[in-house]
Design a protein around this motif. Structure first.
Motif, mmCIF file in Angstrom:
data_model
loop_
_atom_site.group_PDB
_atom_site.id
_atom_site.type_symbol
_atom_site.label_atom_id
_atom_site.label_comp_id
_atom_site.label_asym_id
_atom_site.label_seq_id
_atom_site.Cartn_x
_atom_site.Cartn_y
_atom_site.Cartn_z
ATOM 1 N N ILE A 146 7.358 -13.553 5.257
ATOM 2 C CA ILE A 146 6.833 -12.214 4.998
ATOM 3 C C ILE A 146 6.187 -12.140 3.618
ATOM 4 O O ILE A 146 5.030 -11.713 3.473
ATOM 5 C CB ILE A 146 7.960 -11.159 5.113
ATOM 6 N N PHE A 147 6.909 -12.593 2.600
ATOM 7 C CA PHE A 147 6.405 -12.443 1.238
ATOM 8 C C PHE A 147 5.322 -13.468 0.904
ATOM 9 O O PHE A 147 4.397 -13.168 0.135
ATOM 10 C CB PHE A 147 7.560 -12.497 0.246
ATOM 11 N N ASP A 148 5.408 -14.662 1.473
ATOM 12 C CA ASP A 148 4.331 -15.639 1.263
ATOM 13 C C ASP A 148 3.022 -15.124 1.844
ATOM 14 O O ASP A 148 1.947 -15.302 1.255
ATOM 15 C CB ASP A 148 4.696 -16.974 1.910
ATOM 16 N N ASN A 149 3.103 -14.469 3.001
ATOM 17 C CA ASN A 149 1.889 -13.943 3.620
ATOM 18 C C ASN A 149 1.327 -12.757 2.835
ATOM 19 O O ASN A 149 0.113 -12.607 2.694
ATOM 20 C CB ASN A 149 2.168 -13.531 5.064
ATOM 21 N N ILE A 150 2.219 -11.924 2.308
ATOM 22 C CA ILE A 150 1.759 -10.811 1.463
ATOM 23 C C ILE A 150 1.025 -11.352 0.240
ATOM 24 O O ILE A 150 -0.055 -10.866 -0.118
ATOM 25 C CB ILE A 150 2.952 -9.932 1.045
ATOM 26 N N GLU A 151 1.591 -12.359 -0.394
ATOM 27 C CA GLU A 151 0.925 -12.923 -1.574
ATOM 28 C C GLU A 151 -0.389 -13.587 -1.202
ATOM 29 O O GLU A 151 -1.381 -13.483 -1.933
ATOM 30 C CB GLU A 151 1.829 -13.919 -2.281
ATOM 31 N N HIS A 152 -0.437 -14.245 -0.060
ATOM 32 C CA HIS A 152 -1.675 -14.867 0.406
ATOM 33 C C HIS A 152 -2.774 -13.826 0.576
ATOM 34 O O HIS A 152 -3.917 -14.032 0.136
ATOM 35 C CB HIS A 152 -1.411 -15.585 1.734
ATOM 36 N N GLN A 153 -2.446 -12.707 1.193
ATOM 37 C CA GLN A 153 -3.447 -11.665 1.390
ATOM 38 C C GLN A 153 -3.863 -11.039 0.066
ATOM 39 O O GLN A 153 -5.032 -10.684 -0.129
ATOM 40 C CB GLN A 153 -2.917 -10.611 2.362
ATOM 41 N N ALA A 154 -2.918 -10.903 -0.861
ATOM 42 C CA ALA A 154 -3.252 -10.392 -2.193
ATOM 43 C C ALA A 154 -4.220 -11.326 -2.897
ATOM 44 O O ALA A 154 -5.176 -10.882 -3.546
ATOM 45 C CB ALA A 154 -1.978 -10.218 -3.014
ATOM 46 N N GLN A 155 -3.997 -12.627 -2.771
ATOM 47 C CA GLN A 155 -4.906 -13.604 -3.379
ATOM 48 C C GLN A 155 -6.297 -13.521 -2.780
ATOM 49 O O GLN A 155 -7.301 -13.722 -3.470
ATOM 50 C CB GLN A 155 -4.340 -15.013 -3.203
ATOM 51 N N GLN A 156 -6.385 -13.198 -1.493
ATOM 52 C CA GLN A 156 -7.691 -13.063 -0.839
ATOM 53 C C GLN A 156 -8.473 -11.863 -1.353
ATOM 54 O O GLN A 156 -9.700 -11.845 -1.242
ATOM 55 C CB GLN A 156 -7.512 -12.951 0.672
ATOM 56 N N GLY A 157 -7.777 -10.856 -1.883
ATOM 57 C CA GLY A 157 -8.476 -9.704 -2.431
ATOM 58 C C GLY A 157 -8.195 -8.389 -1.740
ATOM 59 O O GLY A 157 -8.902 -7.396 -1.973
ATOM 60 N N VAL A 158 -7.168 -8.329 -0.881
ATOM 61 C CA VAL A 158 -6.815 -7.068 -0.215
ATOM 62 C C VAL A 158 -6.418 -6.032 -1.265
ATOM 63 O O VAL A 158 -5.620 -6.308 -2.160
ATOM 64 C CB VAL A 158 -5.669 -7.288 0.792
ATOM 65 N N ASP A 159 -6.957 -4.821 -1.149
ATOM 66 C CA ASP A 159 -6.758 -3.793 -2.176
ATOM 67 C C ASP A 159 -5.499 -2.963 -1.972
ATOM 68 O O ASP A 159 -4.905 -2.493 -2.943
ATOM 69 C CB ASP A 159 -7.983 -2.866 -2.219
ATOM 70 N N TYR A 160 -5.109 -2.754 -0.717
ATOM 71 C CA TYR A 160 -3.848 -2.053 -0.472
ATOM 72 C C TYR A 160 -3.227 -2.576 0.813
ATOM 73 O O TYR A 160 -3.926 -3.027 1.722
ATOM 74 C CB TYR A 160 -4.019 -0.534 -0.439
ATOM 75 N N ILE A 161 -1.902 -2.546 0.851
ATOM 76 C CA ILE A 161 -1.191 -3.047 2.016
ATOM 77 C C ILE A 161 -0.203 -2.003 2.500
ATOM 78 O O ILE A 161 0.466 -1.351 1.709
ATOM 79 C CB ILE A 161 -0.453 -4.378 1.726
ATOM 80 N N THR A 162 -0.149 -1.860 3.815
ATOM 81 C CA THR A 162 0.878 -1.014 4.408
ATOM 82 C C THR A 162 2.143 -1.847 4.582
ATOM 83 O O THR A 162 2.123 -2.891 5.246
ATOM 84 C CB THR A 162 0.427 -0.470 5.770
ATOM 85 N N VAL A 163 3.213 -1.393 3.964
ATOM 86 C CA VAL A 163 4.509 -2.061 4.081
ATOM 87 C C VAL A 163 5.532 -1.031 4.552
ATOM 88 O O VAL A 163 5.670 0.032 3.953
ATOM 89 C CB VAL A 163 4.951 -2.700 2.746
ATOM 90 N N HIS A 164 6.233 -1.349 5.618
ATOM 91 C CA HIS A 164 7.215 -0.426 6.184
ATOM 92 C C HIS A 164 8.575 -0.707 5.552
ATOM 93 O O HIS A 164 9.516 -1.174 6.198
ATOM 94 C CB HIS A 164 7.232 -0.559 7.705
ATOM 95 N N ALA A 165 8.648 -0.409 4.259
ATOM 96 C CA ALA A 165 9.841 -0.714 3.471
ATOM 97 C C ALA A 165 10.869 0.401 3.516
ATOM 98 O O ALA A 165 12.004 0.224 3.065
ATOM 99 C CB ALA A 165 9.450 -0.998 2.016
ATOM 100 N N GLY A 166 10.507 1.561 4.041
ATOM 101 C CA GLY A 166 11.402 2.716 4.018
ATOM 102 C C GLY A 166 12.210 2.915 5.275
ATOM 103 O O GLY A 166 13.109 3.760 5.300
#
Length: 449
Positions: A146-166
């Motif tokens: 989960i977190f490796d993929n989030i960081e991968h997308q951040a490195q690509q340049g994604v500006d905001y991410i929906t995370v269902h953390a709540g």
């Protein structure tokens, strides 16, 4: 770890180039934009890696104009990069302020890279989708993936991410007796993962790890409403409010780390509950920007949910929502094509503009007044220029009156020359000497010209 977020700089008193650009676009003082970003009431979704490409910074928040988002992306059934780029073009051309890539099939990485490279607007994603595609099944997804993929997308340049953390493990039971259960894709997937593994939501349990990534790339967290209502019968229930309370806690934790946040909202809400939903979000989430899907105000119009949702979107924007996620006529039925993207964007541009007028945003009615003056003057070309969809307005006018002579006439095909109320009023003004007589070209002269 280097901190480079817009919130961090704003809290240091710095007016960044992005803050200055937002101020220019909004017609507001840079100092006001800086202070609102510092408070968390305004966000500038601008990944440092997207800024290096072609991103034109924008803002979402109470002092800004109401914004709209368009969802695009493929599915396991339909996957085509060119098709997604066509949708992106339609979305941006017709006025979407941000675009979310919700691709769930095919070469998701290639699609996302192409979209980010082509997009002048912020791009959002839901990273859990790709994590599941990589693992092959939600049960096989682990915390590191989960977190490796989030960081991968951040490195690509994604500006905001929906995370269902709540959505927490103890919330799941609250939603299982609903009319439509859990309708958020991300929310249902997290609920399934927690149920199968007997563990707490990893996005909540390891939230600091998520903040580290967001802080490094200045990725805005769009805190997802995994328990949003999917029918008006489920609106504003215990499950929705339990999650919203947790989102308020997560908002403060993000702000403590200078991470920008917005809160996602419902969903399906009857009109008489819309205002209270905005008040609850602003209170429980400390004034963080509110990003809503619709809401749809009735459930009985499959094939027309761009209309049922635009009604709710205009209302929730009036009451204080800051960004409206469009809904197309394909909602609940299938994957929208490029034309349906265009139609959805226009519906939501109307809703957002109507909300700005109702919120008495300075200058909000200038375009309306200018178009009305052009309408009364029968200046058809100016009417088309000022329309939200000039091509469609011209097309519908010209269907019945294609000749240039009629384009300059004081009537349209609805009433004709004898029953046009504005033409009659103008004739009254001429008879009273309040308007100069106008010499109109003959049809023969126009055709000869």
């Amino acid at each position: 770890m280097t901190c480079r977020t817009q919130m961090y700089h704003a809290r240091q008193g710095t007016i960044t180039p992005e803050i200055r650009r937002v101020a220019e676009r909004e017609g507001l003082a840079p100092e006001l934009i800086r202070d609102e970003v510092a408070s968390g009431r305004l966000i500038i979704p601008a990944n440092v890696n997207h800024l290096k490409q072609r991103l034109d910074p924008m803002a979402v928040g109470s002092v800004a104009a109401v914004k709209i988002n368009a969802n695009i992306g493929n599915s396991a059934v339909e996957s085509n990069i060119d098709g997604e780029l066509e949708k992106l073009h339609h979305a941006v051309h017709y006025g979407a302020d941000t675009v979310m890539d919700l691709s769930t099939g095919g070469d998701i990485d290639a699609i996302r890279e192409a979209i980010i490279a082509a997009a002048p607007v912020p791009i959002g994603t839901v990273p859990i989708y790709q994590a599941i595609q990589i693992a092959g099944d939600i049960e096989q997804v682990d915390v590191d993936l989960i977190f490796d993929n989030i960081e991968h997308q951040a490195q690509q340049g994604v500006d905001y991410i929906t995370v269902h953390a709540g959505i927490l493990r103890e919330h799941v039971g609250l939603a299982l007796g609903r009319v439509t259960g859990i309708v958020s894709r991300g929310g249902s997937l997290m609920a399934y993962w927690m149920t199968k593994h007997g563990k707490q939501n990893p996005l909540y349990e390891h939230y600091d790890r998520l903040l580290d990534i967001a802080r490094e790339y200045d990725v805005t967290l769009s805190l997802g409403d995994g328990l949003r209502p999917g029918s008006i019968a489920d609106a504003t229930d215990k499950a929705q409010l339990a999650e919203l309370t947790v989102l308020g806690e997560l908002t403060e934790r993000a702000w403590d780390r200078d991470v920008q946040v917005m809160i996602e909202g419902p969903g399906h809400i009857p009109m008489h509950q819309i205002e209270v939903n905005v008040r609850l979000e602003k209170e429980l989430c400390h004034g963080a920007p509110f990003y809503t899907l619709g809401p749809l105000v009735t459930d009985v119009a499959p094939g027309y949910d761009h209309i049922t949702s635009a009604i709710g979107a205009a209302m929730i924007g009036w009451f204080g929502a800051d960004m409206l996620c469009y809904v197309t006529r394909k909602e609940h039925l299938g994957l929208p094509n490029a034309e349906e993207v265009r139609e959805g964007v226009i519906a939501y541009k109307i809703a957002a503009h109507a909300a700005d007028i109702a919120r008495r945003r300075p200058g909000a009615t200038e375009r309306d007044d200018a178009l009305s003056r052009a309408r009364y003057a029968f200046d058809w070309n100016e009417q088309f220029r000022l329309a939200l969809d000039p091509a469609r307005a011209r097309e519908l006018h010209d269907e019945a009156l294609p000749a240039e002579y009629f384009k300059s006439a004081e009537f349209c095909a609805m009433c004709g020359p004898k029953f046009c109320s504005m033409h009659i009023t103008r004739e009254i003004e001429r008879s009273l000497g309040l308007r100069e007589p106008e010499k109109k070209p003959t049809r023969e002269a126009v055709e000869a010209d």
